[in-house]
Design an enzyme around this catalytic site. Structure first.
Site, PDB file in Angstrom:
ATOM      1  N   HIS A   1       0.835  -1.203   0.000  1.00 46.12           N
ATOM      2  CA  HIS A   1       0.000   0.000   0.000  1.00 46.12           C
ATOM      3  C   HIS A   1       0.871   1.255   0.000  1.00 46.12           C
ATOM      4  CE1 HIS A   1      -3.697   2.280   1.143  1.00 46.12           C
ATOM      5  NE2 HIS A   1      -2.801   3.089   1.690  1.00 46.12           N
ATOM      6  N   GLU A   2       1.802   1.318   0.941  1.00 49.44           N
ATOM      7  CA  GLU A   2       2.646   2.510   1.033  1.00 49.44           C
ATOM      8  C   GLU A   2       3.595   2.617  -0.150  1.00 49.44           C
ATOM      9  OE1 GLU A   2       1.775   4.719   3.003  1.00 49.44           O
ATOM     10  OE2 GLU A   2       0.466   3.493   4.251  1.00 49.44           O
TER      11      GLU A   2
ATOM     12  N   GLU B   1      -4.487   7.832  -3.132  1.00 49.11           N
ATOM     13  CA  GLU B   1      -5.016   6.592  -2.568  1.00 49.11           C
ATOM     14  C   GLU B   1      -5.341   5.591  -3.659  1.00 49.11           C
ATOM     15  OE1 GLU B   1      -5.975   4.245   0.849  1.00 49.11           O
ATOM     16  OE2 GLU B   1      -4.796   6.048   0.493  1.00 49.11           O
TER      17      GLU B   1
ATOM     18  N   HIS C   1       1.857   4.520  -2.851  1.00 50.01           N
ATOM     19  CA  HIS C   1       1.963   5.964  -2.646  1.00 50.01           C
ATOM     20  C   HIS C   1       3.334   6.476  -3.086  1.00 50.01           C
ATOM     21  CE1 HIS C   1      -1.766   6.872  -0.588  1.00 50.01           C
ATOM     22  NE2 HIS C   1      -1.556   5.985   0.363  1.00 50.01           N
TER      23      HIS C   1
END
Length: 492
Positions: free
Chosen positions: A256-257, A286, A260
């Protein structure tokens, strides 16, 4: 030197100082000694004052007026659009208020962490009340007679309005609830079991970040209580977390990170240290993290490859084969924590927070009553009671630092990710074959070309529309969820 050149030279220094402020925040969350909190608060307040003064420098208005008559390319016009918007908004907030907010929120985050550890909302309630009061004062200044919550939302998703999000989220809710009820009434999915060495998890996390396309020569991975990404350009850092008995947390927090961070690393280098050199909105940001984590990282093809990686790293962990592992990675389950929620129920967490924070901002909900309101809403939406504050209203860091208007961008990001994933699969018909080999390069190349490289060149809605060939809609997300989870949990 033209007026535009003078303006951009000033802006580059401002952006560089803002990056330093971000680095201080990263340090606070990862390696700063606890005893340094008070001094860091002073440092953050001082830097905030400097940044506020630079962003409200009267010369900016003169430069903007003069530059508006110059012949500029598309990027130049977009730079002016961002600077003008920031200048007008920042001018509305008094310098002393900006400094008070920076100083208090630097302390309030530590108070939140202490209250969360102690499961003591009452200890945090007065702090939250002060944060809400400060942000309401700021929001009123920004709104200039308009809707305060919309003014707050505009910080994270320019152009978005609460009434539009309410309609979009309302359209999502019935389908999400139907999927949840069907899944939770079915047999439980397989679960991993065993002990998972933390250092091995971190090595796997670094491997997965690289598979996703994260450039470790311009970044690093550390541990934090609440995983996050920080920075842009050539210094983009991420954090993850580990659990001795559950590796999915580390795996998917990292992916997820990384989503980003890859966005920030992939922006056109010509935009570095300018308003175009960062993700255009939190919703678009996101979308990049969620598509990497979910549509790619939790796909049947990629989890088949990932299963082999975990077997090599940890040996037997109680899952019998790739199909069972796919089910385990996508299980719908009871739980309290937003960041650990499955794809279906995650948005229900966000919809709850969206309603609660609007009530806090409007004054319909007193900060001291938040825990009671949270617990009642959670029981109604999820069907079981919250056992303690750390699993309820104290689980997220956002409100402790006054990030009101941030939460809805998570679900908006899921909507954008649904649209992008649909377009990606049309553009890359061999996607699953590549994912089955642990190869995300084609997917990430498409995202880089159609979304990431542009930074802030387009508005959020323009960017998604250009990439997908259609206006953003919740329909692709619901189609994806219904197909995926309908197959995993077929109706009896």
């Amino acid at each position: 030197m033209t007026a535009y050149d003078d303006l951009m030279a000033h802006q580059r220094q401002t952006e560089a100082l803002a990056q330093i402020a971000g680095r201080l925040s990263w340090d606070r969350e990862t390696v700063m000694p606890r005893g340094a909190a008070a001094q860091r608060s002073e440092e953050a307040g001082a830097l905030s004052e400097v940044l506020h003064a630079r962003r409200t420098d009267p010369r900016i208005g003169d430069w903007l007026e003069a530059a508006s008559g110059e012949a500029l390319d598309q990027a130049g016009e977009a730079q002016l659009r961002h600077i003008r918007r920031s200048y007008e908004r920042t001018q509305r907030v008094p310098c002393d208020l900006a400094a008070r907010i920076a100083k208090f929120t630097a302390l309030s985050q530590g108070r939140w962490a202490e209250a969360r550890e102690a499961d003591d909302f009452a200890a945090f309630a007065p702090v939250l009340a002060e944060v809400v009061a400060l942000r309401r004062e700021e929001g009123a200044a920004l709104a200039d007679g308009g809707d305060i919550y919309d003014a707050m939302l505009d910080d994270y998703e320019p152009g978005a309005k609460a009434v539009d999000l309410e309609a979009m989220f309302g359209a999502l809710r019935p389908g999400l609830i139907a999927l949840r009820e069907a899944a939770l009434g079915a047999a439980a999915a397989p679960v991993v079991s065993g002990q998972f060495d933390v250092q091995t998890q971190m090595r796997l996390a670094r491997q997965l970040a690289k598979v996703c396309g994260y450039d470790m020569t311009r970044g690093r991975i550390d541990k934090a209580v609440h995983p996050f990404s920080s920075g842009s350009g050539d210094d983009v850092r991420i954090t993850t977390r580990t659990s001795d008995d559950e590796p999915f947390n580390c795996i998917y927090s990292t992916m997820h990170e990384a989503g980003h961070a890859i966005y920030e690393q992939s922006i056109d280098p010509a935009y570095a240290l300018t308003p175009l050199g960062a993700g255009v909105s939190m919703g678009v940001h996101e979308s990049q993290s969620r598509i990497v984590e979910n549509q790619l990282g939790r796909s049947r093809a990629f989890t088949g490859w990932l299963y082999g990686q975990l077997r090599d790293a940890f040996g037997d962990f109680g899952i019998d084969g790739p199909d069972a592992f796919y089910a385990a990675a996508n299980s719908l389950h009871r739980g309290y924590i937003r960041t650990e929620a499955d794809e279906v129920q995650y948005n229900l967490h966000i919809l709850m927070r969206f309603d609660l924070e609007r009530a806090l901002v409007s004054g319909d909900l007193a900060p001291g009553d938040l825990e009671e309101a949270w617990n009642a809403r959670f029981l109604r939406d999820f069907g079981y009671a919250v056992p303690r504050a750390s699993q309820g209203c104290l689980q997220d860091v956002h409100w402790s630092v006054g990030l009101f208007g941030y939460f809805p961008t998570y679900s908006l990001g899921n909507v954008y990710a649904g649209c992008l994933a649909e377009a990606l699969r049309q553009a890359v018909p061999t996607l699953d074959d590549q994912l089955a080999d642990g190869d995300m390069s084609a997917a990430m190349a498409w995202l880089r070309e159609n979304v990431q490289q542009h930074g802030g060149l387009y508005t959020p809605r323009e960017l998604i529309t250009r990439a997908c060939g259609a206006e953003p809609s919740e329909a692709p997300l619901m189609n994806y969820l219904e197909q995926k989870f309908g197959a995993l949990y077929p109706a009896g």
